[in-house]
Design a protein around this motif. Sequence first.
Motif, PDB file in Angstrom:
ATOM      1  N   THR A  57       0.816  -1.110   0.040  1.00 36.04           N
ATOM      2  CA  THR A  57       0.012  -0.032   0.018  1.00 36.04           C
ATOM      3  C   THR A  57       0.874   1.234   0.129  1.00 36.04           C
ATOM      4  OG1 THR A  57      -1.777  -1.065   1.083  1.00 36.04           O
ATOM      5  CG2 THR A  57      -1.770   1.207   1.154  1.00 36.04           C
ATOM      6  N   ALA A  58       1.961   1.232   0.950  1.00 32.82           N
ATOM      7  CA  ALA A  58       2.865   2.473   0.816  1.00 32.82           C
ATOM      8  C   ALA A  58       3.399   2.799  -0.488  1.00 32.82           C
ATOM      9  CB  ALA A  58       4.005   2.156   2.035  1.00 32.82           C
ATOM     10  N   ILE A  59       3.790   1.476  -1.263  1.00 32.79           N
ATOM     11  CA  ILE A  59       4.463   1.559  -2.547  1.00 32.79           C
ATOM     12  C   ILE A  59       3.471   2.371  -3.449  1.00 32.79           C
ATOM     13  CG2 ILE A  59       5.439   0.503  -4.516  1.00 32.79           C
ATOM     14  CD1 ILE A  59       6.499  -1.514  -2.375  1.00 32.79           C
ATOM     15  N   LYS A  60       2.244   1.843  -3.451  1.00 33.11           N
ATOM     16  CA  LYS A  60       1.276   2.557  -4.219  1.00 33.11           C
ATOM     17  C   LYS A  60       0.781   4.058  -3.863  1.00 33.11           C
ATOM     18  CE  LYS A  60      -1.963  -1.408  -4.723  1.00 33.11           C
ATOM     19  NZ  LYS A  60      -3.074  -2.121  -4.031  1.00 33.11           N
ATOM     20  N   LYS A  61       0.945   4.119  -2.472  1.00 32.96           N
ATOM     21  CA  LYS A  61       0.422   5.557  -2.272  1.00 32.96           C
ATOM     22  C   LYS A  61       1.840   6.638  -2.403  1.00 32.96           C
ATOM     23  CE  LYS A  61      -2.701   4.623   1.556  1.00 32.96           C
ATOM     24  NZ  LYS A  61      -3.897   5.515   1.105  1.00 32.96           N
ATOM     25  N   THR A  62       3.008   6.025  -2.615  1.00 38.44           N
ATOM     26  CA  THR A  62       4.225   6.871  -2.987  1.00 38.44           C
ATOM     27  C   THR A  62       4.444   6.902  -4.427  1.00 38.44           C
ATOM     28  OG1 THR A  62       5.636   5.357  -2.424  1.00 38.44           O
ATOM     29  CG2 THR A  62       4.793   6.544  -0.521  1.00 38.44           C
ATOM     30  N   SER A  63       3.936   6.081  -5.241  1.00 38.86           N
ATOM     31  CA  SER A  63       4.403   5.926  -6.493  1.00 38.86           C
ATOM     32  C   SER A  63       3.862   7.070  -7.257  1.00 38.86           C
ATOM     33  CB  SER A  63       3.857   4.634  -7.078  1.00 38.86           C
ATOM     34  OG  SER A  63       2.601   4.630  -7.207  1.00 38.86           O
ATOM     35  N   ASP A  68      10.620  13.329  -1.696  1.00 40.09           N
ATOM     36  CA  ASP A  68      12.290  13.189  -1.350  1.00 40.09           C
ATOM     37  C   ASP A  68      12.414  12.050  -0.390  1.00 40.09           C
ATOM     38  OD1 ASP A  68      13.009  15.184  -3.017  1.00 40.09           O
ATOM     39  OD2 ASP A  68      11.859  16.588  -1.470  1.00 40.09           O
ATOM     40  N   GLN A  69      11.594  11.849   0.736  1.00 37.44           N
ATOM     41  CA  GLN A  69      11.819  10.831   1.639  1.00 37.44           C
ATOM     42  C   GLN A  69      10.306  10.075   1.871  1.00 37.44           C
ATOM     43  OE1 GLN A  69      13.774  12.443   5.415  1.00 37.44           O
ATOM     44  NE2 GLN A  69      13.690  14.287   3.984  1.00 37.44           N
ATOM     45  N   LYS A  70      10.607   8.828   2.117  1.00 40.85           N
ATOM     46  CA  LYS A  70       9.472   7.887   2.226  1.00 40.85           C
ATOM     47  C   LYS A  70       9.688   6.738   3.573  1.00 40.85           C
ATOM     48  CE  LYS A  70      10.026   6.605  -2.093  1.00 40.85           C
ATOM     49  NZ  LYS A  70       9.805   6.013  -3.536  1.00 40.85           N
ATOM     50  N   TYR A  71       8.724   6.850   4.175  1.00 41.32           N
ATOM     51  CA  TYR A  71       8.949   5.862   5.562  1.00 41.32           C
ATOM     52  C   TYR A  71       7.580   5.320   5.649  1.00 41.32           C
ATOM     53  CZ  TYR A  71      12.567   8.656   6.435  1.00 41.32           C
ATOM     54  OH  TYR A  71      14.026   9.378   6.607  1.00 41.32           O
ATOM     55  N   ILE A  72       7.592   4.342   6.215  1.00 41.65           N
ATOM     56  CA  ILE A  72       6.328   3.448   7.213  1.00 41.65           C
ATOM     57  C   ILE A  72       6.691   3.373   8.432  1.00 41.65           C
ATOM     58  CG2 ILE A  72       5.190   1.110   7.110  1.00 41.65           C
ATOM     59  CD1 ILE A  72       6.346   0.716   4.200  1.00 41.65           C
ATOM     60  N   LYS A  89      13.056  -1.610   0.560  1.00 42.98           N
ATOM     61  CA  LYS A  89      14.349  -0.829   0.292  1.00 42.98           C
ATOM     62  C   LYS A  89      14.409  -0.570  -1.174  1.00 42.98           C
ATOM     63  CE  LYS A  89      19.034  -1.528   1.209  1.00 42.98           C
ATOM     64  NZ  LYS A  89      20.146  -2.347   1.698  1.00 42.98           N
ATOM     65  N   LYS A  90      14.107  -1.327  -2.188  1.00 43.35           N
ATOM     66  CA  LYS A  90      14.186  -1.303  -3.393  1.00 43.35           C
ATOM     67  C   LYS A  90      13.343   0.024  -3.919  1.00 43.35           C
ATOM     68  CE  LYS A  90      12.855  -3.339  -7.859  1.00 43.35           C
ATOM     69  NZ  LYS A  90      11.582  -4.119  -8.493  1.00 43.35           N
ATOM     70  N   ASN A  91      12.180   0.307  -3.009  1.00 44.55           N
ATOM     71  CA  ASN A  91      11.401   1.579  -3.265  1.00 44.55           C
ATOM     72  C   ASN A  91      11.863   2.758  -2.478  1.00 44.55           C
ATOM     73  OD1 ASN A  91       9.023   0.791  -5.344  1.00 44.55           O
ATOM     74  ND2 ASN A  91       9.322  -1.053  -4.285  1.00 44.55           N
ATOM     75  N   ASN A  92      12.880   2.908  -1.969  1.00 40.27           N
ATOM     76  CA  ASN A  92      13.303   3.741  -1.094  1.00 40.27           C
ATOM     77  C   ASN A  92      12.677   4.063  -0.233  1.00 40.27           C
ATOM     78  OD1 ASN A  92      15.992   3.861  -2.599  1.00 40.27           O
ATOM     79  ND2 ASN A  92      14.612   5.045  -4.199  1.00 40.27           N
ATOM     80  N   ILE A  93      12.023   3.145   0.449  1.00 40.66           N
ATOM     81  CA  ILE A  93      11.090   3.388   1.824  1.00 40.66           C
ATOM     82  C   ILE A  93      11.996   2.809   3.084  1.00 40.66           C
ATOM     83  CG2 ILE A  93       8.730   2.757   2.703  1.00 40.66           C
ATOM     84  CD1 ILE A  93       7.684   2.567  -0.146  1.00 40.66           C
ATOM     85  N   ILE A  94      12.039   3.462   3.946  1.00 37.86           N
ATOM     86  CA  ILE A  94      12.387   3.037   5.343  1.00 37.86           C
ATOM     87  C   ILE A  94      11.178   2.858   6.377  1.00 37.86           C
ATOM     88  CG2 ILE A  94      13.764   3.928   7.215  1.00 37.86           C
ATOM     89  CD1 ILE A  94      15.162   5.751   5.466  1.00 37.86           C
ATOM     90  N   VAL A  95      11.479   1.642   6.894  1.00 34.69           N
ATOM     91  CA  VAL A  95      10.533   1.275   7.766  1.00 34.69           C
ATOM     92  C   VAL A  95      10.867   1.391   9.355  1.00 34.69           C
ATOM     93  CG1 VAL A  95       9.435  -1.076   8.574  1.00 34.69           C
ATOM     94  CG2 VAL A  95      10.135  -0.748   6.226  1.00 34.69           C
ATOM     95  N   LEU A  96       9.926   2.105  10.030  1.00 32.67           N
ATOM     96  CA  LEU A  96      10.106   2.333  11.310  1.00 32.67           C
ATOM     97  C   LEU A  96       9.194   1.466  12.106  1.00 32.67           C
ATOM     98  CD1 LEU A  96      10.070   6.405  11.224  1.00 32.67           C
ATOM     99  CD2 LEU A  96      12.032   4.816  11.311  1.00 32.67           C
ATOM    100  N   LEU A  97       9.526   1.017  13.244  1.00 31.90           N
ATOM    101  CA  LEU A  97       8.660   0.127  13.914  1.00 31.90           C
ATOM    102  C   LEU A  97       8.423   0.542  15.423  1.00 31.90           C
ATOM    103  CD1 LEU A  97      10.861  -3.310  13.051  1.00 31.90           C
ATOM    104  CD2 LEU A  97       8.469  -2.426  12.168  1.00 31.90           C
ATOM    105  N   LYS A 170      20.498  10.558   9.060  1.00 32.45           N
ATOM    106  CA  LYS A 170      20.393   9.342   8.355  1.00 32.45           C
ATOM    107  C   LYS A 170      19.571   8.426   9.302  1.00 32.45           C
ATOM    108  CE  LYS A 170      20.299   7.156   4.412  1.00 32.45           C
ATOM    109  NZ  LYS A 170      19.743   7.516   3.315  1.00 32.45           N
ATOM    110  N   ILE A 171      18.315   8.090   8.816  1.00 34.34           N
ATOM    111  CA  ILE A 171      17.758   7.385   9.826  1.00 34.34           C
ATOM    112  C   ILE A 171      17.898   5.887   9.667  1.00 34.34           C
ATOM    113  CG2 ILE A 171      15.336   6.545  10.485  1.00 34.34           C
ATOM    114  CD1 ILE A 171      15.785   9.506  11.443  1.00 34.34           C
ATOM    115  N   LYS A 172      18.197   5.042  10.671  1.00 34.99           N
ATOM    116  CA  LYS A 172      18.561   3.709  10.336  1.00 34.99           C
ATOM    117  C   LYS A 172      17.516   2.927   9.653  1.00 34.99           C
ATOM    118  CE  LYS A 172      18.833   1.062  13.966  1.00 34.99           C
ATOM    119  NZ  LYS A 172      19.277   0.436  15.166  1.00 34.99           N
ATOM    120  N   LYS A 173      17.789   2.289   8.812  1.00 37.19           N
ATOM    121  CA  LYS A 173      16.727   1.277   8.147  1.00 37.19           C
ATOM    122  C   LYS A 173      16.571   0.017   9.029  1.00 37.19           C
ATOM    123  CE  LYS A 173      18.013   3.199   3.736  1.00 37.19           C
ATOM    124  NZ  LYS A 173      18.077   3.045   2.211  1.00 37.19           N
ATOM    125  N   ALA A 174      15.206  -0.331   8.986  1.00 33.95           N
ATOM    126  CA  ALA A 174      14.748  -1.680   9.742  1.00 33.95           C
ATOM    127  C   ALA A 174      15.382  -2.825   9.099  1.00 33.95           C
ATOM    128  CB  ALA A 174      13.220  -1.601   9.939  1.00 33.95           C
TER     129      ALA A 174
END
Length: 174
Positions: A57-63, A68-72, A89-97, A170-174
């Motif tokens: 869903t995040a990929i759809k909403k950001t495509s 410039d920056q994309k997070y979940i 990661k391939k879609n340059n989305i960083i996951v925050l948990l 730089k936010i650390k990627k999950a």
Amino acid sequence: MAKTRHIKKTTLIIVAEGAHDKAFLDHMKSLYDHRDSGQKVTINSADGGSPHDVIKTAIKKTSHAAYDQKYIFMDSDVAIKQQDLSLAKKNNIIVLLSEPLCLEGMLLDILGQRIPENSELCKRALHPQLAGQPTEARSYIVLFPQSVLDVTTKQAIVDLRTLLINQVKKIKKA
């Protein structure tokens, strides 16, 4: 005649797992994202589902827009498959948990309260303490004012504060 000067703002989107997460993010945005931050922050919701569903869903909403920056921002109670993390990661989305377990578990922990053993029990413990419905940003104001969020060391909150005040190194990627 004076020329109008347009300042390019960076764009940031945070896709929340569900409605409660979105409401909490909207609350944080009201505290930390200021007009002169140099960025435009969009908070969206994936409306729940598995980690795979949230990432898709995040990929759809950001495509449709060049953010410039994309997070979940999602719960940690269900393991995320490596292929889904790779897709993000391939879609340059960083996951925050949200840890432990979920948003409510993390918020109970911030308050120094006992963390129940599952997400449903965390919701039952936190929601009655809120100042309204868990889907409304204003419900989080009383328990989670800026003074409380400023001092927590919960990694997701630290990262979100950093993003919203536009102090990203730089936010650390999950």
